[in-house]
Scaffold this motif. Structure first.
Motif, PDB file in Angstrom:
ATOM      1  N   UNK A 106       0.838  -1.205   0.000  1.00 29.33           N
ATOM      2  CA  UNK A 106       0.000   0.000   0.000  1.00 29.33           C
ATOM      3  C   UNK A 106       0.869   1.249   0.000  1.00 29.33           C
ATOM      4  N   UNK A 107       1.885   1.242   0.846  1.00 31.57           N
ATOM      5  CA  UNK A 107       2.804   2.387   0.915  1.00 31.57           C
ATOM      6  C   UNK A 107       3.565   2.547  -0.393  1.00 31.57           C
ATOM      7  N   UNK A 108       3.975   1.436  -1.003  1.00 31.64           N
ATOM      8  CA  UNK A 108       4.733   1.493  -2.252  1.00 31.64           C
ATOM      9  C   UNK A 108       3.890   2.066  -3.387  1.00 31.64           C
ATOM     10  N   UNK A 109       2.616   1.687  -3.439  1.00 30.67           N
ATOM     11  CA  UNK A 109       1.717   2.213  -4.476  1.00 30.67           C
ATOM     12  C   UNK A 109       1.532   3.718  -4.300  1.00 30.67           C
ATOM     13  N   UNK A 110       1.288   4.151  -3.062  1.00 30.05           N
ATOM     14  CA  UNK A 110       1.090   5.578  -2.799  1.00 30.05           C
ATOM     15  C   UNK A 110       2.359   6.362  -3.124  1.00 30.05           C
ATOM     16  N   UNK A 111       3.507   5.773  -2.819  1.00 33.63           N
ATOM     17  CA  UNK A 111       4.772   6.427  -3.118  1.00 33.63           C
ATOM     18  C   UNK A 111       4.919   6.660  -4.614  1.00 33.63           C
ATOM     19  N   UNK A 112       4.610   5.653  -5.407  1.00 34.17           N
ATOM     20  CA  UNK A 112       4.790   5.770  -6.849  1.00 34.17           C
ATOM     21  C   UNK A 112       3.747   6.662  -7.517  1.00 34.17           C
TER      22      UNK A 112
ATOM     23  N   UNK B  56      15.826   5.632 -16.999  1.00 38.23           N
ATOM     24  CA  UNK B  56      16.835   6.425 -16.312  1.00 38.23           C
ATOM     25  C   UNK B  56      16.466   6.667 -14.855  1.00 38.23           C
ATOM     26  N   UNK B  57      15.214   7.024 -14.620  1.00 36.37           N
ATOM     27  CA  UNK B  57      14.728   7.234 -13.250  1.00 36.37           C
ATOM     28  C   UNK B  57      14.843   5.948 -12.447  1.00 36.37           C
ATOM     29  N   UNK B  58      14.470   4.824 -13.044  1.00 34.74           N
ATOM     30  CA  UNK B  58      14.561   3.540 -12.339  1.00 34.74           C
ATOM     31  C   UNK B  58      16.000   3.192 -12.022  1.00 34.74           C
ATOM     32  N   UNK B  59      16.910   3.471 -12.939  1.00 27.51           N
ATOM     33  CA  UNK B  59      18.321   3.186 -12.682  1.00 27.51           C
ATOM     34  C   UNK B  59      18.829   4.006 -11.507  1.00 27.51           C
TER      35      UNK B  59
ATOM     36  N   UNK C 241      20.160   2.704  -7.666  1.00 21.96           N
ATOM     37  CA  UNK C 241      21.374   3.131  -6.970  1.00 21.96           C
ATOM     38  C   UNK C 241      21.049   3.653  -5.579  1.00 21.96           C
ATOM     39  N   UNK C 242      19.911   4.344  -5.428  1.00 22.26           N
ATOM     40  CA  UNK C 242      19.488   4.800  -4.109  1.00 22.26           C
ATOM     41  C   UNK C 242      19.235   3.607  -3.179  1.00 22.26           C
ATOM     42  N   UNK C 243      18.593   2.573  -3.715  1.00 14.10           N
ATOM     43  CA  UNK C 243      18.309   1.381  -2.920  1.00 14.10           C
ATOM     44  C   UNK C 243      19.617   0.717  -2.485  1.00 14.10           C
ATOM     45  N   UNK C 244      20.558   0.600  -3.403  1.00 17.08           N
ATOM     46  CA  UNK C 244      21.848   0.000  -3.067  1.00 17.08           C
ATOM     47  C   UNK C 244      22.571   0.809  -1.991  1.00 17.08           C
ATOM     48  N   UNK C 245      22.508   2.131  -2.103  1.00 16.51           N
ATOM     49  CA  UNK C 245      23.164   2.980  -1.107  1.00 16.51           C
ATOM     50  C   UNK C 245      22.513   2.809   0.259  1.00 16.51           C
ATOM     51  N   UNK C 246      21.181   2.717   0.260  1.00 20.24           N
ATOM     52  CA  UNK C 246      20.494   2.517   1.532  1.00 20.24           C
ATOM     53  C   UNK C 246      20.849   1.167   2.134  1.00 20.24           C
ATOM     54  N   UNK C 247      20.959   0.141   1.275  1.00 18.90           N
ATOM     55  CA  UNK C 247      21.240  -1.207   1.755  1.00 18.90           C
ATOM     56  C   UNK C 247      22.636  -1.329   2.347  1.00 18.90           C
ATOM     57  N   UNK C 248      23.600  -0.630   1.777  1.00 22.62           N
ATOM     58  CA  UNK C 248      24.974  -0.755   2.280  1.00 22.62           C
ATOM     59  C   UNK C 248      25.353   0.372   3.231  1.00 22.62           C
TER      60      UNK C 248
ATOM     61  N   UNK D  62      13.895  -2.931  -3.868  1.00 21.62           N
ATOM     62  CA  UNK D  62      13.703  -3.442  -5.224  1.00 21.62           C
ATOM     63  C   UNK D  62      12.226  -3.604  -5.548  1.00 21.62           C
ATOM     64  N   UNK D  63      11.439  -4.019  -4.561  1.00 20.24           N
ATOM     65  CA  UNK D  63      10.007  -4.207  -4.796  1.00 20.24           C
ATOM     66  C   UNK D  63       9.287  -2.891  -5.046  1.00 20.24           C
ATOM     67  N   UNK D  64       9.798  -1.796  -4.483  1.00 19.86           N
ATOM     68  CA  UNK D  64       9.210  -0.488  -4.774  1.00 19.86           C
ATOM     69  C   UNK D  64       9.347  -0.183  -6.269  1.00 19.86           C
ATOM     70  N   UNK D  65      10.483  -0.539  -6.837  1.00 19.65           N
ATOM     71  CA  UNK D  65      10.696  -0.327  -8.268  1.00 19.65           C
ATOM     72  C   UNK D  65       9.825  -1.277  -9.085  1.00 19.65           C
ATOM     73  N   UNK D  66       9.634  -2.503  -8.590  1.00 17.78           N
ATOM     74  CA  UNK D  66       8.742  -3.457  -9.272  1.00 17.78           C
ATOM     75  C   UNK D  66       7.319  -2.916  -9.295  1.00 17.78           C
TER      76      UNK D  66
END
Length: 211
Positions: free
Chosen positions: A14-20, A48-51, A55-62, A157-161
């Motif tokens: 639900x949060x992911x849908x509202x975010x997008x 481009x936006x997804x790419x 990178x934001x997701x990877x930065x958050x993860x590490x 990653x699921x937010x992007x999906x």
């Protein structure tokens, strides 16, 4: 690993849908190029936006986003660069004659590779997105469901999906307007003025944004 309850997934999706669906520089950039230059350009901007989001997701993860959140200097530097980039895009559109900023003088769409790179920059130079991922994703980390970095990477990653189900239909709808745009130069002129004003406003809002 990754053992979550149904309530967890309902809340997250639900949060992911509202975010997008929420308006912002990313969606404005995608839809603007779609309407102005057609569906192919819209998808180039989208990828481009997804790419950039990946990178934001990877930065958050590490944990690199934590540095951005903790360092006022780093946050301010990225904020001002991002604001300047959005304002620059907006000024390009405002100075156009109905065929500038988004379409070359000859009437051909801008190279897809250029739109793709612009999309990455628009996404990466938005520090609010990095802060959002850092604040949003940890809320869905569950003890015992796996390493924290892996859970952050999964949910990011699921937010992007989820975006893959929402944003392409928006591009297809916007593509219908592009035909009317190509037949009416005055429409193109006013659209560039509107898009230019929008990007300048988004850049100014980013510049005055507090952490």
């Amino acid at each position: 690993m990754f053992d979550y309850s149904l309530a967890h997934w309902i809340g997250f999706l639900t949060a992911a849908v509202l975010l997008n669906l929420s308006p912002g520089p990313d969606l404005a950039f995608i839809l603007g190029h779609t309407i102005r230059s057609g569906i192919r350009s819209g998808f180039a901007a989208l990828f481009g936006i997804w790419s950039g989001a990946c990178l934001h997701v990877l930065m958050a993860a590490i944990g690199l986003s934590a540095v951005l959140a903790a360092s006022a200097m780093a946050f301010s530097a990225i904020k001002w660069v991002g604001a300047a980039y959005l304002i620059w895009l907006g000024i390009q559109a405002l100075r156009s004659k109905g065929e500038g900023a988004w379409i070359k003088e000859a009437g051909n769409a801008l190279p897809l590779s250029r739109l793709y790179r612009q999309g990455i920059m628009v996404s990466l130079l938005n520090p609010k997105m990095a802060i959002f991922f850092l604040a949003f994703l940890p809320q869905f980390v569950v003890d015992g469901a796996g390493p924290v970095w892996a859970q952050l990477l999964l949910h990011g990653s699921l937010i992007i999906v989820v975006a893959a189900f929402i944003e392409p239909p928006i591009i297809l709808l916007g593509g219908r307007l592009s035909e009317a745009l190509r037949r009416n130069r005055r429409f193109g002129l006013w659209l560039d003025r509107g898009l230019g004003s929008l990007f300048v406003a988004l850049g100014v809002r980013l510049a005055i944004m507090d952490r």
